[in-house]
Design a protein around this motif. Structure first.
Motif, PDB file in Angstrom:
ATOM      1  N   PHE A  23      11.838  -1.959  -3.697  1.00  0.00           N
ATOM      2  CA  PHE A  23      10.998  -2.201  -4.868  1.00  0.00           C
ATOM      3  C   PHE A  23      10.214  -3.501  -4.700  1.00  0.00           C
ATOM      4  N   ALA A  24      10.867  -4.528  -4.173  1.00  0.00           N
ATOM      5  CA  ALA A  24      10.176  -5.802  -3.944  1.00  0.00           C
ATOM      6  C   ALA A  24       9.049  -5.622  -2.928  1.00  0.00           C
ATOM      7  N   ALA A  25       9.291  -4.802  -1.913  1.00  0.00           N
ATOM      8  CA  ALA A  25       8.254  -4.543  -0.904  1.00  0.00           C
ATOM      9  C   ALA A  25       7.057  -3.823  -1.518  1.00  0.00           C
ATOM     10  N   LEU A  26       7.312  -2.886  -2.414  1.00  0.00           N
ATOM     11  CA  LEU A  26       6.223  -2.168  -3.081  1.00  0.00           C
ATOM     12  C   LEU A  26       5.401  -3.118  -3.955  1.00  0.00           C
ATOM     13  N   ILE A  27       6.075  -3.975  -4.684  1.00  0.00           N
ATOM     14  CA  ILE A  27       5.382  -4.954  -5.535  1.00  0.00           C
ATOM     15  C   ILE A  27       4.543  -5.895  -4.669  1.00  0.00           C
ATOM     16  N   LEU A  28       5.132  -6.402  -3.599  1.00  0.00           N
ATOM     17  CA  LEU A  28       4.417  -7.307  -2.705  1.00  0.00           C
ATOM     18  C   LEU A  28       3.222  -6.609  -2.056  1.00  0.00           C
ATOM     19  N   ALA A  29       3.401  -5.372  -1.637  1.00  0.00           N
ATOM     20  CA  ALA A  29       2.301  -4.618  -1.024  1.00  0.00           C
ATOM     21  C   ALA A  29       1.142  -4.464  -2.001  1.00  0.00           C
ATOM     22  N   ALA A  30       1.449  -4.157  -3.254  1.00  0.00           N
ATOM     23  CA  ALA A  30       0.392  -3.997  -4.254  1.00  0.00           C
ATOM     24  C   ALA A  30      -0.371  -5.303  -4.445  1.00  0.00           C
ATOM     25  N   LEU A  31       0.333  -6.403  -4.492  1.00  0.00           N
ATOM     26  CA  LEU A  31      -0.330  -7.691  -4.721  1.00  0.00           C
ATOM     27  C   LEU A  31      -1.108  -8.160  -3.489  1.00  0.00           C
ATOM     28  N   LEU A  38      -2.440  -6.132  -1.219  1.00  0.00           N
ATOM     29  CA  LEU A  38      -3.618  -5.260  -1.137  1.00  0.00           C
ATOM     30  C   LEU A  38      -4.638  -5.605  -2.221  1.00  0.00           C
ATOM     31  N   ALA A  39      -4.182  -6.081  -3.368  1.00  0.00           N
ATOM     32  CA  ALA A  39      -5.123  -6.515  -4.404  1.00  0.00           C
ATOM     33  C   ALA A  39      -6.003  -7.638  -3.878  1.00  0.00           C
ATOM     34  N   ARG A  40      -5.387  -8.562  -3.198  1.00  0.00           N
ATOM     35  CA  ARG A  40      -6.158  -9.677  -2.627  1.00  0.00           C
ATOM     36  C   ARG A  40      -7.102  -9.175  -1.533  1.00  0.00           C
ATOM     37  N   THR A  41      -6.616  -8.281  -0.698  1.00  0.00           N
ATOM     38  CA  THR A  41      -7.446  -7.723   0.379  1.00  0.00           C
ATOM     39  C   THR A  41      -8.639  -6.977  -0.189  1.00  0.00           C
ATOM     40  N   PHE A  42      -8.396  -6.142  -1.176  1.00  0.00           N
ATOM     41  CA  PHE A  42      -9.490  -5.381  -1.788  1.00  0.00           C
ATOM     42  C   PHE A  42     -10.494  -6.311  -2.473  1.00  0.00           C
ATOM     43  N   ALA A  43     -10.007  -7.367  -3.086  1.00  0.00           N
ATOM     44  CA  ALA A  43     -10.913  -8.322  -3.736  1.00  0.00           C
ATOM     45  C   ALA A  43     -11.826  -8.977  -2.701  1.00  0.00           C
ATOM     46  N   HIS A  44     -11.276  -9.335  -1.561  1.00  0.00           N
ATOM     47  CA  HIS A  44     -12.088  -9.949  -0.502  1.00  0.00           C
ATOM     48  C   HIS A  44     -13.092  -8.962   0.083  1.00  0.00           C
ATOM     49  N   ARG A 103     -13.560  -4.221  -6.252  1.00  0.00           N
ATOM     50  CA  ARG A 103     -12.974  -4.829  -7.456  1.00  0.00           C
ATOM     51  C   ARG A 103     -12.082  -3.863  -8.224  1.00  0.00           C
ATOM     52  N   ARG A 104     -12.488  -2.590  -8.282  1.00  0.00           N
ATOM     53  CA  ARG A 104     -11.651  -1.616  -9.001  1.00  0.00           C
ATOM     54  C   ARG A 104     -10.286  -1.458  -8.362  1.00  0.00           C
ATOM     55  N   LEU A 105     -10.265  -1.307  -7.042  1.00  0.00           N
ATOM     56  CA  LEU A 105      -8.981  -1.170  -6.348  1.00  0.00           C
ATOM     57  C   LEU A 105      -8.164  -2.449  -6.441  1.00  0.00           C
ATOM     58  N   ALA A 106      -8.826  -3.593  -6.412  1.00  0.00           N
ATOM     59  CA  ALA A 106      -8.115  -4.867  -6.553  1.00  0.00           C
ATOM     60  C   ALA A 106      -7.446  -4.947  -7.929  1.00  0.00           C
ATOM     61  N   TRP A 107      -8.203  -4.590  -8.959  1.00  0.00           N
ATOM     62  CA  TRP A 107      -7.652  -4.610 -10.320  1.00  0.00           C
ATOM     63  C   TRP A 107      -6.492  -3.623 -10.450  1.00  0.00           C
ATOM     64  N   TRP A 108      -6.696  -2.401  -9.939  1.00  0.00           N
ATOM     65  CA  TRP A 108      -5.668  -1.362 -10.021  1.00  0.00           C
ATOM     66  C   TRP A 108      -4.407  -1.805  -9.282  1.00  0.00           C
ATOM     67  N   SER A 109      -4.578  -2.452  -8.149  1.00  0.00           N
ATOM     68  CA  SER A 109      -3.427  -2.921  -7.377  1.00  0.00           C
ATOM     69  C   SER A 109      -2.669  -4.013  -8.121  1.00  0.00           C
ATOM     70  N   ARG A 110      -3.399  -4.942  -8.727  1.00  0.00           N
ATOM     71  CA  ARG A 110      -2.729  -6.008  -9.497  1.00  0.00           C
ATOM     72  C   ARG A 110      -1.953  -5.439 -10.674  1.00  0.00           C
ATOM     73  N   VAL A 139      -4.863   4.543  -2.955  1.00  0.00           N
ATOM     74  CA  VAL A 139      -5.110   3.661  -1.800  1.00  0.00           C
ATOM     75  C   VAL A 139      -5.200   4.483  -0.526  1.00  0.00           C
ATOM     76  N   ALA A 140      -4.334   5.473  -0.375  1.00  0.00           N
ATOM     77  CA  ALA A 140      -4.368   6.326   0.816  1.00  0.00           C
ATOM     78  C   ALA A 140      -5.695   7.072   0.913  1.00  0.00           C
ATOM     79  N   VAL A 141      -6.179   7.604  -0.193  1.00  0.00           N
ATOM     80  CA  VAL A 141      -7.467   8.311  -0.195  1.00  0.00           C
ATOM     81  C   VAL A 141      -8.593   7.346   0.149  1.00  0.00           C
ATOM     82  N   HIS A 142      -8.569   6.154  -0.433  1.00  0.00           N
ATOM     83  CA  HIS A 142      -9.599   5.155  -0.138  1.00  0.00           C
ATOM     84  C   HIS A 142      -9.622   4.815   1.348  1.00  0.00           C
ATOM     85  N   LEU A 143      -8.460   4.550   1.916  1.00  0.00           N
ATOM     86  CA  LEU A 143      -8.405   4.189   3.330  1.00  0.00           C
ATOM     87  C   LEU A 143      -8.778   5.362   4.232  1.00  0.00           C
TER      88      LEU A 143
END
Length: 86
Positions: free
Chosen positions: A7-15, A17-23, A27-34, A74-78
């Motif tokens: 669960f911690a890994a899933l939370i960390l992955a989402a956060l 990826l939020a930063r990665t998508f923001a960079h 923005r939508r994927l970054a927001w959704w990930s956060r 995220v999988a569809v986006h990638l």
């Protein structure tokens, strides 16, 4: 213990990826990930506290469903991005 690590890994992955998508300007994927990371963290903390109340269990279930939807999105986006670069 293994569940907490997963669960911690899933939370960390989402956060992360939020930063990665923001960079990348997604923005939508970054927001959704956060939102997904924070919601899943809140749901996990509620269940891990030992509360068995229906509200906590329902919130955790909603967080799990939202996490699976986020993972699929995220999988569809990638997949689409990789297909266009080939």
């Amino acid at each position: 213990v293994a569940g907490a690590v997963g669960f911690a890994a899933l939370i960390l992955a989402a956060l992360v990826l939020a930063r990665t998508f923001a960079h990348q300007g997604s923005r939508r994927l970054a927001w959704w990930s956060r939102v997904t990371g924070v919601a899943f963290a809140a749901g996990f903390v509620g269940v891990a506290s030992g509360s068995g109340s229906p509200g906590v269990v329902l919130a955790f279930t909603a967080a799990v469903v939202a996490s699976w939807a986020w993972l699929a999105g995220v999988a569809v986006h990638l997949y689409r991005r990789t297909g266009s670069e080939a």
